[in-house]
Design a protein around this motif. Sequence first.
Motif, PDB file in Angstrom:
ATOM      1  N   ASP A  52       0.867  -1.179   0.000  1.00 24.07           N
ATOM      2  CA  ASP A  52       0.000   0.000   0.000  1.00 24.07           C
ATOM      3  C   ASP A  52       0.904   1.230   0.000  1.00 24.07           C
ATOM      4  OD1 ASP A  52       0.696   0.659   2.659  1.00 24.07           O
ATOM      5  OD2 ASP A  52      -1.045  -0.357   3.512  1.00 24.07           O
TER       6      ASP A  52
ATOM      7  N   ASP B 258      -3.592   3.038   1.145  1.00 22.74           N
ATOM      8  CA  ASP B 258      -3.565   2.365   2.443  1.00 22.74           C
ATOM      9  C   ASP B 258      -4.931   2.483   3.109  1.00 22.74           C
ATOM     10  OD1 ASP B 258      -3.192   5.167   3.422  1.00 22.74           O
ATOM     11  OD2 ASP B 258      -2.929   4.126   5.326  1.00 22.74           O
TER      12      ASP B 258
ATOM     13  N   GLU C 235      -8.506   0.381   5.133  1.00 28.93           N
ATOM     14  CA  GLU C 235      -9.564  -0.613   4.939  1.00 28.93           C
ATOM     15  C   GLU C 235     -10.389  -0.349   3.659  1.00 28.93           C
ATOM     16  OE1 GLU C 235      -9.732  -3.101   7.283  1.00 28.93           O
ATOM     17  OE2 GLU C 235     -11.401  -4.026   6.219  1.00 28.93           O
TER      18      GLU C 235
ATOM     19  N   LYS D   2      -9.975  -2.429   0.524  1.00 25.27           N
ATOM     20  CA  LYS D   2     -10.218  -3.883   0.501  1.00 25.27           C
ATOM     21  C   LYS D   2     -11.542  -4.184  -0.196  1.00 25.27           C
ATOM     22  CE  LYS D   2     -10.389  -7.124   4.034  1.00 25.27           C
ATOM     23  NZ  LYS D   2     -10.248  -7.515   5.430  1.00 25.27           N
TER      24      LYS D   2
ATOM     25  N   GLY E 257      -2.796  -6.276   7.466  1.00 25.87           N
ATOM     26  CA  GLY E 257      -3.855  -7.232   7.157  1.00 25.87           C
ATOM     27  C   GLY E 257      -4.646  -6.886   5.909  1.00 25.87           C
TER      28      GLY E 257
ATOM     29  N   ASP F 225      -4.822  -9.744   3.240  1.00 20.55           N
ATOM     30  CA  ASP F 225      -6.174 -10.273   2.944  1.00 20.55           C
ATOM     31  C   ASP F 225      -6.520 -10.079   1.463  1.00 20.55           C
ATOM     32  OD1 ASP F 225      -6.679 -10.965   5.567  1.00 20.55           O
ATOM     33  OD2 ASP F 225      -8.563  -9.866   5.710  1.00 20.55           O
TER      34      ASP F 225
ATOM     35  N   THR G 205       3.643  -6.612   7.840  1.00 27.30           N
ATOM     36  CA  THR G 205       4.448  -5.516   8.389  1.00 27.30           C
ATOM     37  C   THR G 205       3.799  -4.821   9.580  1.00 27.30           C
ATOM     38  OG1 THR G 205       3.466  -3.963   6.838  1.00 27.30           O
ATOM     39  CG2 THR G 205       5.509  -5.055   6.134  1.00 27.30           C
ATOM     40  N   THR G 206       2.567  -5.212   9.940  1.00 25.67           N
ATOM     41  CA  THR G 206       1.970  -4.703  11.184  1.00 25.67           C
ATOM     42  C   THR G 206       2.004  -5.832  12.202  1.00 25.67           C
ATOM     43  OG1 THR G 206      -0.261  -5.406  10.573  1.00 25.67           O
ATOM     44  CG2 THR G 206       0.363  -3.156   9.965  1.00 25.67           C
TER      45      THR G 206
ATOM     46  N   PHE H 286      10.134  -4.574  10.940  1.00 21.51           N
ATOM     47  CA  PHE H 286       9.131  -3.727  10.283  1.00 21.51           C
ATOM     48  C   PHE H 286       8.334  -2.927  11.326  1.00 21.51           C
ATOM     49  CE2 PHE H 286       9.413  -6.859   6.681  1.00 21.51           C
ATOM     50  CZ  PHE H 286       9.861  -5.958   5.726  1.00 21.51           C
TER      51      PHE H 286
ATOM     52  N   THR I  51       8.634   1.176  12.539  1.00 23.54           N
ATOM     53  CA  THR I  51       7.974   2.387  12.025  1.00 23.54           C
ATOM     54  C   THR I  51       6.460   2.396  12.312  1.00 23.54           C
ATOM     55  OG1 THR I  51       7.740   1.275   9.889  1.00 23.54           O
ATOM     56  CG2 THR I  51       9.611   2.781  10.133  1.00 23.54           C
TER      57      THR I  51
END
Length: 369
Positions: free
Chosen positions: A44, A72, A74, A77, A106, A110, A130-131, A170, A173
Motif C-alpha cells: 500500500d 492504504d 480498509e 479492501k 492485514g 487479505d 508488516t503490522t 518492520f 515504524t
Amino acid sequence: MKLSSRIIKIDRTRIFFGKDSLAEIQKFRRSVHLDKGKVFILVDTVTHELCLPVLLKQVSQLAENQILIIPDGEEAKTLETANRLWKDLMTAHAGRDALLITLGGGVVTDLGGFVAAGYMRGIPCIHIPTTLLGQVDASIGGKTGINLDSVKNLVGFFYSPTAIFIDPRFLDTLPEAQLRSGLAEIIKSVLVGNAGLWNKLKKHPVVEMFRTPNDSVIWQHLIVGAITFKSQIIKEDFIEKKRRATLNFGHTIGHAIESFSHLKGYRPLLHGEAVAIGMICAAYLSSVKTGLPKKDLEEISTYIHSGFDLFPFQSDDQAALIELMTHDKKNRDGRVRFTLISAPGSPRINISCEPAEITDALNYYLQSS
Ligand SMILES: NC(=O)c1ccc[n+]([C@@H]2O[C@H](COP(=O)([O-])OP(=O)(O)OC[C@H]3O[C@@H](n4cnc5c(N)ncnc54)[C@H](O)[C@@H]3O)[C@@H](O)[C@H]2O)c1
C-alpha cells in the motif's frame, strides 16, 4: 528455545520468523521452484514508502520486479481494487507460474491472498506482514477476503500462502495505536492458549511494552507464541468447524463495539482496541458462566484498562450494541454465542448468553475502568 530465528510449518505453509528471515526468501523460492515466473510485489502507499526499501535492502534481487500499489487503509479492501489488480496481472502477462508477494498489514495480505486465489484459479503467494496484527494474526490461517459495501470480509476464500516471512524490524515504524491493536490479539491468544505466557505478560504493563524494543525477548516470546498457537489451531481446524472458534475470545462484543464506534460518531476504534474491550466483557461473562476465578477477572480487566483508553458508550447504547451482536456469523437459533475461558489457557466455545447477562458485562466494563 532459540526464538531469534524460527521456522514453523502449517501443512503447506512455511513461516519464517526473525531478523534474518527476509534473507531466506530467494533460497526458499528456489527450493519450492518459485524462481522462474514473474514476481509481483503488492504494497500500500505507506508500506511502499516505509517497508519496501527495507525488503529491497535485504533482497536486492527483488528490485527488478513489478510493484503493485494500492491506497492504504480498509477502504481499499474491495472488489474494485481486486479487479484492478487482476487487470494489472493480465496486462503484465502473468502466467500460472507468477508469484505474488504481499508486503503490508492485514489489508494487503487479505486482499493480496484474495487476488492470488482468484487469478487463473490460484497463483502462489508469499506474505510479508508488516503490522503486529498482520504478523500474529491476519497473515496466518489462509483466510482471504474483501469487504462488500460496509460488510467486512463478506466475500473471500480459504487460500494458504506458500510462505510467510515475519521480520519484527518492520514494527520499528509502526504507530503506537497500531502496535496496541496488534497487542490486543496477542493478549487474546495468550488468554485462550497459554497460561504460562499470560503469567509473564501481566508483569509487563501495556505502556511498558511500547518502550520495550521489538527484538527483546518478551516481544519475541509473545510474537512467536501467538504465531505458534494460531498455527496449531489452523492445523487442526482449517475451515473453522470447531477449535478455530477459540480465536474469537473477545470478538463477539468487540466486533459490535468496533462497528458501533464507526456508526455512532464516537472515535472510530481500531479492531484490536475494540477486541480489548470485548475481552474485558468476555472475562466478566466467563466469571459468571464458566467459572473464571474473580482474581483472574480482575487481573485481566486491570491489565487491559492500563493500556487501552476507555470507550465511553452510554447505557442507552447497550440495546444497539446487543442488536449488532445478534448479526454475528457464529450465532445459532438467534442466540448470541461466545468463546469464554474457565481459566487463562482454558477456552470454552459456543456458550450462549442472555441479553441481560451481556448488559451486565457491558456495565462491568464501564465500572471497572
Ligand atoms: N485474514 C485474517 O485471518 C484476519 C485476521 C485479523 C484481521 N484481518 C484483517 O486485517 C485488516 C487489519 O489489518 P491491520 O491492522 O494490519 O491494518 P492495515 O493493513 O490497514 O495497516 C494499518 C496501517 O498501518 C500501515 N502500515 C503497515 N505496515 C506499517 C509499518 N511497518 N510501519 C508503518 N505503517 C505501517 C498501513 O499502511 C495502514 O495505514 C482488516 O482488514 C482485518 O479484516 C484478517
